[in-house]
Design a protein around this motif. Structure first.
Motif, short mmCIF file in Angstrom:
data_model
loop_
_atom_site.label_atom_id
_atom_site.label_comp_id
_atom_site.label_asym_id
_atom_site.label_seq_id
_atom_site.Cartn_x
_atom_site.Cartn_y
_atom_site.Cartn_z
N UNK A 207 43.48 51.03 58.91
CA UNK A 207 43.21 50.76 60.41
C UNK A 207 43.49 52.27 60.98
N UNK A 208 44.80 52.69 60.71
CA UNK A 208 45.10 53.88 61.39
C UNK A 208 43.86 54.97 61.20
N UNK A 209 43.23 55.22 59.97
CA UNK A 209 42.27 56.00 59.57
C UNK A 209 41.25 55.68 60.75
N UNK A 272 46.84 62.16 75.37
CA UNK A 272 46.97 60.85 75.49
C UNK A 272 46.20 60.27 74.21
N UNK A 273 45.04 60.80 74.03
CA UNK A 273 44.18 59.96 72.90
C UNK A 273 44.86 60.25 71.80
N UNK A 274 45.63 61.33 71.40
CA UNK A 274 46.37 61.63 69.81
C UNK A 274 47.56 60.48 69.91
N UNK A 275 47.99 60.35 70.87
CA UNK A 275 49.17 59.58 71.16
C UNK A 275 48.88 58.29 70.87
N UNK A 276 47.65 57.72 71.31
CA UNK A 276 47.21 56.53 71.14
C UNK A 276 47.24 55.69 69.53
N UNK A 277 46.65 56.92 68.78
CA UNK A 277 46.39 56.63 67.58
C UNK A 277 48.00 56.78 66.95
N UNK A 278 48.96 57.42 67.17
CA UNK A 278 50.04 57.51 66.82
C UNK A 278 50.87 56.18 67.21
N UNK A 279 50.71 55.74 68.45
CA UNK A 279 51.23 54.46 68.90
C UNK A 279 51.01 53.29 67.99
N UNK A 280 49.57 53.38 67.62
CA UNK A 280 49.02 52.35 66.78
C UNK A 280 49.58 52.20 65.37
N UNK A 287 56.28 47.24 63.79
CA UNK A 287 56.46 46.28 64.81
C UNK A 287 56.31 44.79 64.43
N UNK A 288 56.05 44.09 65.59
CA UNK A 288 55.63 42.62 65.18
C UNK A 288 54.02 42.52 65.24
N UNK A 289 53.12 43.41 64.51
CA UNK A 289 51.85 43.76 64.49
C UNK A 289 51.32 42.48 63.93
N UNK A 290 50.29 41.60 64.32
CA UNK A 290 49.72 40.65 63.74
C UNK A 290 48.80 41.10 62.70
N UNK A 291 48.24 42.26 62.76
CA UNK A 291 47.41 42.97 61.88
C UNK A 291 48.15 43.16 60.50
N UNK A 292 49.57 43.09 60.54
CA UNK A 292 50.36 43.36 59.25
C UNK A 292 51.37 42.36 59.16
N UNK A 356 46.55 48.27 72.83
CA UNK A 356 47.99 48.25 72.72
C UNK A 356 48.82 49.11 73.57
N UNK A 357 48.35 50.18 73.85
CA UNK A 357 48.93 51.06 74.90
C UNK A 357 49.30 50.42 76.13
N UNK A 358 48.79 49.32 76.61
CA UNK A 358 49.17 48.54 78.02
C UNK A 358 50.23 47.68 77.64
N UNK A 359 50.65 47.39 76.36
CA UNK A 359 51.57 46.22 76.22
C UNK A 359 52.79 46.61 75.28
N UNK A 360 52.64 47.88 74.45
CA UNK A 360 53.68 48.12 73.63
C UNK A 360 53.58 49.81 73.46
N UNK A 361 54.70 50.34 73.84
CA UNK A 361 54.50 51.94 73.84
C UNK A 361 55.72 52.38 73.25
N UNK A 362 55.65 53.25 72.40
CA UNK A 362 56.67 53.82 71.36
C UNK A 362 57.65 54.68 71.88
#
Length: 430
Positions: A207-209, A272-280, A287-292, A356-362
């Protein structure tokens, strides 16, 4: 109904800083795009006064080491070698030559210092320790005050503990201070991935890739550094990877008072874009990610249980007067612990990673020197409940149980909530 409304209003005030979007925060302060490389920013808002009749007497804490050098030599040298290669071929732009000069100037400082605490990191912990004594002098005052401080075996964590404890003993030279470092504490001071957690995280890399490809746009960046497109379009050159490698170095320069300012290599949108991938990436891993599987934060189950059991020991002791239990480690512990404890919005489960960046921010959770402080209050009134409030990076945070006197919660209620959560998870491991 009145109490519910009051609680909602108070929580809105407490979370007021999150009214600003992550994008707005990063555009206003580009340093925040650094995620876990972001230097600690001391809080400015005052803390809420204790309820009438209550005084603080105990603190349970976990903190990350302060700012540091990067962990691996290749983090620096991969960038330097690429820029040197371009210089040898005569394809560096003026900006590219400037970037190489700055990297060459900074690189010697990394010799034999990889992963170590920086001058900025030491200052961060002196500041945190000093503010502990200013905010909660009752905890650290008197001949009977005692502090038990423990660290992982990593030198940057040990030195962070030392800096913080120096401030506590400067405040009270009579403080009964005990410092300890041992492999025997690693089971709860460092992260612990069970097979169940490892199985749940299998899709993380894939997913991160996908999001790294989606959010990394190297064309403008490479043309700003190289005069010849064929240099970075070569099949052996990976422009997305190179852009992220440079960003990794640039974001950590704030860890040093003598760090080179290289933010001019990136636009705000690129950061901002590079951070978004890092955040994910961090959300999926800790985190409590449902994806994992919504369970990755449970790698800190041992730590949370230790904090509860240590508090039980303190409260059961008839001789314990005041003091603190301090623990020092890493962001891979603070991040999931904050999610496991459901501080503020840390425990959210977000299905749509594009939002994700609207609800969870590392960066609101785990900058360098990030810390969680549980502060306990007691009343002289017989039968009055023990109250607790949580500070995330020294800012008052919400907890996942009801209260009518935010930011203060009844400890017995919180303890029951957390133990049930831990027990339910552990039953699932059997």
């Amino acid at each position: 109904m009145k109490k519910i409304f009051l609680l909602t209003s108070l929580m809105a005030v407490a979370l007021g800083t999150t009214a600003q979007t992550a994008k707005e925060e990063i555009y206003a302060d580009i340093l925040k795009s650094a995620s876990n490389h972001m230097a600690y920013q001391a809080p400015t808002q005052p803390l809420t006064k204790a309820p009438k009749g209550y005084t603080p007497f105990y603190m349970s804490h976990y903190g990350r080491h302060g700012s540091r050098w990067l962990l691996n030599d290749r983090d620096y040298m991969d960038v330097i070698r690429t820029l040197r290669n371009a210089a040898d071929k005569g394809v560096l732009t003026p900006l590219g030559r400037e970037a190489l000069e700055k990297m060459e100037r900074f690189y010697p400082s990394t010799k034999n210092r990889l992963g170590e605490l920086s001058d900025v990191g030491e200052q961060q912990h002196h500041g945190i320790g000093k503010r502990m004594t200013e905010h909660f002098p009752e905890i650290f005052s008197g001949k009977e005050a005692q502090v038990d401080a423990r660290s992982t075996v990593v030198i940057r964590c040990i030195l962070s503990m030392t800096a913080e404890c120096e401030e506590l003993t400067a405040f009270n030279p009579q403080l009964r201070m005990h410092n300890d470092v041992s492999e025997s504490y690693q089971w709860y001071l460092n992260h612990n991935f069970s097979q169940r957690l490892k199985d749940a995280s299998r899709d993380r890399g894939r997913i991160v890739s996908q999001y790294n490809r989606k959010f990394t746009h190297p064309e403008r960046f490479c043309r700003a550094l190289f005069t010849d497109d064929s240099f970075w379009n070569d099949e052996d050159f990976r422009p997305r990877s190179f852009m992220r490698s440079v960003f990794y170095v640039v974001t950590n320069m704030q860890s040093h008072s003598f760090g080179e300012d290289m933010w001019n290599l990136f636009t705000k949108e690129e950061c901002y874009d590079l951070w978004k991938a890092w955040n994910i990436d961090w959300y999926l891993g800790y985190g409590a990610a449902p994806q994992t599987g919504s369970i990755m934060q449970f790698n800190q189950a041992n730590l949370l249980r230790n904090m509860i059991e240590t508090t039980d020991t303190v409260l059961a002791s008839k001789s314990y007067k005041n003091g603190a239990a301090l623990r020092f480690g890493h962001e891979v512990c603070v991040m999931p612990l904050a999610c496991l404890m459901e501080l503020d919005s840390c425990g959210r489960q977000v299905e749509d990673l594009d939002r994700l960046d609207e609800q969870w921010v590392n960066f609101r959770i785990y900058p360098m020197a990030c810390n969680i402080q549980l502060v306990y209050y007691r009343s002289k009134k017989a039968g009055a409940p023990i109250l607790v409030k949580a500070l995330l990076n020294e800012k008052e945070a919400t907890l996942p149980i009801p209260t009518d006197q935010y930011p203060y919660y009844k400890w017995d209620d919180l303890r029951t909530y957390y133990l049930k959560k831990l027990d339910d998870f552990e039953r699932g491991n059997k």
